[in-house]
Scaffold this active site. Sequence first.
Site, mmCIF file in Angstrom:
data_model
loop_
_atom_site.group_PDB
_atom_site.id
_atom_site.type_symbol
_atom_site.label_atom_id
_atom_site.label_comp_id
_atom_site.label_asym_id
_atom_site.label_seq_id
_atom_site.Cartn_x
_atom_site.Cartn_y
_atom_site.Cartn_z
ATOM 1 N N ARG A 18 0.817 -1.240 0.000
ATOM 2 C CA ARG A 18 0.000 0.000 0.000
ATOM 3 C C ARG A 18 0.842 1.278 0.000
ATOM 4 N NH1 ARG A 18 -3.066 -3.135 3.615
ATOM 5 N NH2 ARG A 18 -4.848 -4.020 2.532
ATOM 6 N N LYS A 66 3.331 11.532 -11.547
ATOM 7 C CA LYS A 66 2.612 10.569 -12.394
ATOM 8 C C LYS A 66 3.470 9.320 -12.504
ATOM 9 C CE LYS A 66 -0.334 13.221 -15.495
ATOM 10 N NZ LYS A 66 -0.573 13.600 -16.902
ATOM 11 N N GLU A 109 10.368 17.871 -24.738
ATOM 12 C CA GLU A 109 9.652 18.370 -23.551
ATOM 13 C C GLU A 109 10.142 19.780 -23.199
ATOM 14 O OE1 GLU A 109 7.100 16.717 -22.466
ATOM 15 O OE2 GLU A 109 7.452 14.605 -22.934
ATOM 16 N N LYS A 151 7.079 23.172 -14.281
ATOM 17 C CA LYS A 151 6.245 22.005 -13.957
ATOM 18 C C LYS A 151 5.747 22.092 -12.520
ATOM 19 C CE LYS A 151 5.339 17.231 -14.631
ATOM 20 N NZ LYS A 151 5.627 16.001 -15.337
ATOM 21 N N GLU A 182 -4.578 16.664 -12.369
ATOM 22 C CA GLU A 182 -5.000 16.955 -13.756
ATOM 23 C C GLU A 182 -6.508 17.094 -13.913
ATOM 24 O OE1 GLU A 182 -2.523 15.162 -16.797
ATOM 25 O OE2 GLU A 182 -4.173 15.329 -18.216
ATOM 26 N N ARG A 193 -3.275 21.182 -15.418
ATOM 27 C CA ARG A 193 -2.191 20.234 -15.730
ATOM 28 C C ARG A 193 -2.327 19.662 -17.143
ATOM 29 N NH1 ARG A 193 0.809 15.898 -11.717
ATOM 30 N NH2 ARG A 193 2.220 15.098 -13.309
ATOM 31 N N ASN A 231 0.027 18.390 -21.791
ATOM 32 C CA ASN A 231 -0.233 17.425 -22.860
ATOM 33 C C ASN A 231 -0.137 18.027 -24.251
ATOM 34 O OD1 ASN A 231 -1.005 14.714 -21.861
ATOM 35 N ND2 ASN A 231 -2.318 15.975 -20.555
ATOM 36 N N HIS A 262 0.842 15.917 -27.257
ATOM 37 C CA HIS A 262 0.746 14.517 -26.852
ATOM 38 C C HIS A 262 -0.425 13.773 -27.503
ATOM 39 C CE1 HIS A 262 3.788 15.709 -24.025
ATOM 40 N NE2 HIS A 262 3.797 14.550 -23.392
ATOM 41 N N HIS A 307 1.127 10.648 -28.968
ATOM 42 C CA HIS A 307 0.829 9.285 -28.508
ATOM 43 C C HIS A 307 0.318 8.414 -29.658
ATOM 44 C CE1 HIS A 307 0.463 10.361 -23.936
ATOM 45 N NE2 HIS A 307 1.692 10.064 -24.294
ATOM 46 N N HIS A 340 9.325 8.328 -27.427
ATOM 47 C CA HIS A 340 8.305 9.235 -26.897
ATOM 48 C C HIS A 340 8.615 10.705 -27.251
ATOM 49 C CE1 HIS A 340 5.295 10.773 -24.102
ATOM 50 N NE2 HIS A 340 6.217 11.569 -23.599
HETATM 51 P P1 NAD Z 1 14.045 5.617 -21.180
HETATM 52 O O1 NAD Z 1 13.761 5.576 -19.742
HETATM 53 O O2 NAD Z 1 13.616 4.459 -22.014
HETATM 54 O O3 NAD Z 1 15.603 5.867 -21.393
HETATM 55 C C1 NAD Z 1 16.108 5.900 -22.693
HETATM 56 C C2 NAD Z 1 17.363 5.048 -22.853
HETATM 57 O O4 NAD Z 1 18.465 5.756 -22.304
HETATM 58 C C3 NAD Z 1 17.319 3.708 -22.144
HETATM 59 O O5 NAD Z 1 17.888 2.743 -22.985
HETATM 60 C C4 NAD Z 1 18.204 3.920 -20.912
HETATM 61 O O6 NAD Z 1 18.841 2.733 -20.517
HETATM 62 C C5 NAD Z 1 19.207 4.917 -21.438
HETATM 63 N N1 NAD Z 1 19.799 5.801 -20.444
HETATM 64 C C6 NAD Z 1 19.203 6.358 -19.366
HETATM 65 N N2 NAD Z 1 20.036 7.214 -18.760
HETATM 66 C C7 NAD Z 1 21.197 7.189 -19.456
HETATM 67 C C8 NAD Z 1 22.433 7.881 -19.350
HETATM 68 N N3 NAD Z 1 22.612 8.813 -18.412
HETATM 69 N N4 NAD Z 1 23.411 7.601 -20.240
HETATM 70 C C9 NAD Z 1 23.209 6.698 -21.231
HETATM 71 N N5 NAD Z 1 22.062 6.038 -21.413
HETATM 72 C C10 NAD Z 1 21.067 6.287 -20.531
HETATM 73 O O7 NAD Z 1 13.382 6.893 -21.881
HETATM 74 P P2 NAD Z 1 12.971 8.347 -21.367
HETATM 75 O O8 NAD Z 1 12.883 9.171 -22.587
HETATM 76 O O9 NAD Z 1 13.801 8.802 -20.247
HETATM 77 O O10 NAD Z 1 11.496 8.122 -20.775
HETATM 78 C C11 NAD Z 1 10.407 7.780 -21.591
HETATM 79 C C12 NAD Z 1 9.274 7.333 -20.718
HETATM 80 O O11 NAD Z 1 8.873 8.404 -19.857
HETATM 81 C C13 NAD Z 1 8.022 6.918 -21.489
HETATM 82 O O12 NAD Z 1 7.546 5.707 -20.973
HETATM 83 C C14 NAD Z 1 7.016 8.031 -21.183
HETATM 84 O O13 NAD Z 1 5.686 7.578 -21.190
HETATM 85 C C15 NAD Z 1 7.441 8.441 -19.802
HETATM 86 N N6 NAD Z 1 7.039 9.797 -19.407
HETATM 87 C C16 NAD Z 1 6.455 9.953 -18.193
HETATM 88 C C17 NAD Z 1 6.069 11.200 -17.764
HETATM 89 C C18 NAD Z 1 5.489 11.383 -16.395
HETATM 90 O O14 NAD Z 1 5.035 12.490 -16.080
HETATM 91 N N7 NAD Z 1 5.493 10.369 -15.571
HETATM 92 C C19 NAD Z 1 6.291 12.325 -18.593
HETATM 93 C C20 NAD Z 1 6.920 12.138 -19.829
HETATM 94 C C21 NAD Z 1 7.284 10.866 -20.229
HETATM 95 N N1 GLY Z 2 4.019 14.828 -18.473
HETATM 96 C C1 GLY Z 2 2.675 15.221 -18.196
HETATM 97 C C2 GLY Z 2 2.371 15.424 -16.751
HETATM 98 O O1 GLY Z 2 3.189 15.195 -15.895
HETATM 99 O O2 GLY Z 2 1.280 15.797 -16.435
#
Ligand code: NAD
Ligand code: GLY
Length: 380
Positions: free
Chosen positions: A134, A156, A198, A240, A250, A254, A258, A261, A265, A278
């Site tokens: 939990r 998120k 972003e 942010k 949201e 918030r 998007n 997006h 998406h 992404h």
């Molecule tokens: P990712 O986490 O897949 O990382 C990209 C690649 O870079 C991976 O292969 C990782 O191993 C590598 N990597 C990470 N750090 C590194 C470093 N310092 N040096 C070398 N390689 C490194 O991709 P991302 O772009 O960071 O994240 C994408 C994800 O984030 C998606 O799933 C998306 O939906 C999510 N997201 C979430 C939010 C939120 O608010 N929670 C917002 C935007 C995106």
């Molecule tokens: N990346 C969108 C949010 O955090 O709301």
Amino acid sequence: MALKETKLKTITVPLGKRSYPIYIGSGVREVVGKFLSKIPAGKRLRFPRQTIIITDTVVARLYLEDVQRSLKASGFSVHVIIIPPGESQKSLHRADAIYAELLRNRIGRKSTIIALGGGVVGDLAGFVAATYQRGVSFVQMPTTLLAQVDSSVGGKVGINHPLGKNMIGAFYQPLCVIADTETLQTLPERERVCGLGEVIKYGIILDEKFFEYVRKNLPDIVAMQPAAIAHVIARCCELKAYVVSRDEKEEHLRAILNFGHTVGHALEHAGHYRSLKHGEAILLGMIAETFLAHQLKMITADNAQRIEDMIAAVPLPRSFGFIFSAKKLIHTMRSDKKSLEGNIRFVLPKKIGRVTLPIPVKEEIIAAALHSLNQFVMNL
Ligand code: NAD
Ligand code: GLY
């Protein structure tokens, strides 16, 4: 606390009792134990100070040892869970394997999960932290540009479902975010570009001056030049934090995060989450949604052109990597979380620094904007 090249910047996400700091600086991974020791006793878990680092194989090879060393030096015990990299890991299957490992190792509620990695690790580890027994404490240590400017802040967390991305999740705030800008030096160019999507988004939705800063300093930012990148990360986190503190769950404001997006998406989905990353999809999504705003006469030609020029200056993929079909993309957009009563809704730019809340747009207008996007990519 010895930090390199740039000074430590601290930004607060103001959420009352759940407020938390974002520490941004070069080399901060090496002092993570000290940051965790500073967490107020009311929020922190008591001894034994059990931490669980969740990371992926790529990041583990580069940065795990530094983080582990710092935690142990500050008296924390550390259990490490290493997963493969990639979007496919944001799954119930992977979450289940992590729950099993935590249970097998008798990890109790008085423990802290530390997400060390990009947005994939952050979203997955945060989801596990929100649900395991939990909810256990959670710390974000983002190592990609995208995670440092966006995904690690705001709470998120979630996983994907075979029927939709980010469809299972929660709002679960971390105790703190520790963003080491030095880790960005090892990021491949494609991942840097993803983060830029972003970054540019924040300028368009909220801050024209920041948009101009990014435009003028684009080569330094792509090169992860320490002073430029620290400024960019800090400004995005401030923006942010401003949005999240006014609308954590949201319900209204918030949604502006998007921008780009709805189309983005749908593009990711069309490429089965393999052809486009992404951040790349969001860059292309912002172009299409700017065309949409222009067709609706909501933004001037001049402002739309400034957005198009900025995105065209970024090293983008020169093809979608899949057969482009406006009809299929629109079909996917109907399942977007912002859709209401069968209408696809978009956050649209009115000028640089100002966007609308989600508004419905007719499908023939969406189709025209998608055709313009296709032309844009063919001309890259
Ligand atoms: P990712 O986490 O897949 O990382 C990209 C690649 O870079 C991976 O292969 C990782 O191993 C590598 N990597 C990470 N750090 C590194 C470093 N310092 N040096 C070398 N390689 C490194 O991709 P991302 O772009 O960071 O994240 C994408 C994800 O984030 C998606 O799933 C998306 O939906 C999510 N997201 C979430 C939010 C939120 O608010 N929670 C917002 C935007 C995106
Ligand atoms: N990346 C969108 C949010 O955090 O709301």
